[in-house]
Design a protein around this motif. Structure first.
Motif, PDB file in Angstrom:
ATOM      1  N   UNK A 193       0.862  -1.180   0.000  1.00 51.35           N
ATOM      2  CA  UNK A 193       0.000   0.000   0.000  1.00 51.35           C
ATOM      3  C   UNK A 193       0.900   1.232   0.000  1.00 51.35           C
ATOM      4  N   UNK A 194       0.637   2.141  -0.930  1.00 49.12           N
ATOM      5  CA  UNK A 194       1.485   3.312  -1.123  1.00 49.12           C
ATOM      6  C   UNK A 194       0.670   4.597  -0.973  1.00 49.12           C
ATOM      7  N   UNK A 195       1.344   5.678  -0.617  1.00 50.65           N
ATOM      8  CA  UNK A 195       0.675   6.973  -0.539  1.00 50.65           C
ATOM      9  C   UNK A 195       0.400   7.519  -1.935  1.00 50.65           C
ATOM     10  N   UNK A 196       1.152   7.043  -2.935  1.00 48.70           N
ATOM     11  CA  UNK A 196       0.934   7.426  -4.327  1.00 48.70           C
ATOM     12  C   UNK A 196       1.510   6.332  -5.224  1.00 48.70           C
ATOM     13  N   UNK A 197       1.131   6.337  -6.470  1.00 45.70           N
ATOM     14  CA  UNK A 197       1.590   5.323  -7.413  1.00 45.70           C
ATOM     15  C   UNK A 197       3.081   5.497  -7.695  1.00 45.70           C
TER      16      UNK A 197
END
Length: 172
Positions: free
Chosen positions: A37-41
């Motif tokens: 899971x990332x804060x952005x791609x």
């Protein structure tokens, strides 16, 4: 948690650097999926290495805000994973696998409907020969060619010896 955890919880990034908020391995001996899971791609570069067998996921610089114990155990084809900053502007996740594998799919998913962006890597069993062929293909594709090789500087008239330090061969 501190600054890293607080910023990660709100989805913000420090100085434009994305966060890895969580990571997990799901699946069995026939197929495993690594999900981060990332804060952005982010766009990864994924390749395999042997002795021991592992999958390397190179990323732009990422701040890791994973829960304690993340990566200490795996599932199915994955025995564990580790992560860290390897140089300024570059992070790495190393996925330890139980034997020869192939990366079946790799993709990123944008954040949607309150869900974080995700980095996904699907892994399936492979033969030793398939694993070796994939690793060799990656090395050949990234080999330094004559066109990209850096030319050596012209010799200097300075009689002093030249000492070159080549640091950076350690691990994370």
């Amino acid at each position: 948690a501190g600054e890293c955890g607080d910023a990660a919880a709100t989805g913000s990034t420090a100085a434009g650097i994305p966060y890895m908020l969580d990571a997990r391995v799901v699946g069995d001996e026939g197929r495993v999926r690594f999900v981060a899971d990332m804060s952005e791609t982010v766009t990864p570069e994924v390749f395999t290495l042997a002795n021991p067998y592992r999958i390397v996921v190179d990323l732009p610089e990422v701040r890791f805000a994973l829960p304690d114990g993340a990566g200490e155990s795996g599932r199915g084809l994955v025995s564990a994973f580790r992560y860290g900053l390897i140089s300024k502007g570059k992070s790495r996740v190393v996925i330890d696998v139980t034997g020869p594998v192939a990366v079946d799919k790799q993709f990123s998913v944008d954040a949607v409907d309150g869900q974080p962006a995700r980095l996904v890597i699907d892994v399936v069993p492979a033969t030793v020969d398939q694993f070796a062929a994939t690793a060799k293909a990656y090395r050949l594709a990234h080999a330094v060619t004559e066109d990209t090789a850096v030319e050596a500087p012209e010799p200097s008239a300075d009689a002093r010896p030249l000492i070159v330090l080549d640091p950076g061969h350690g691990g994370i």
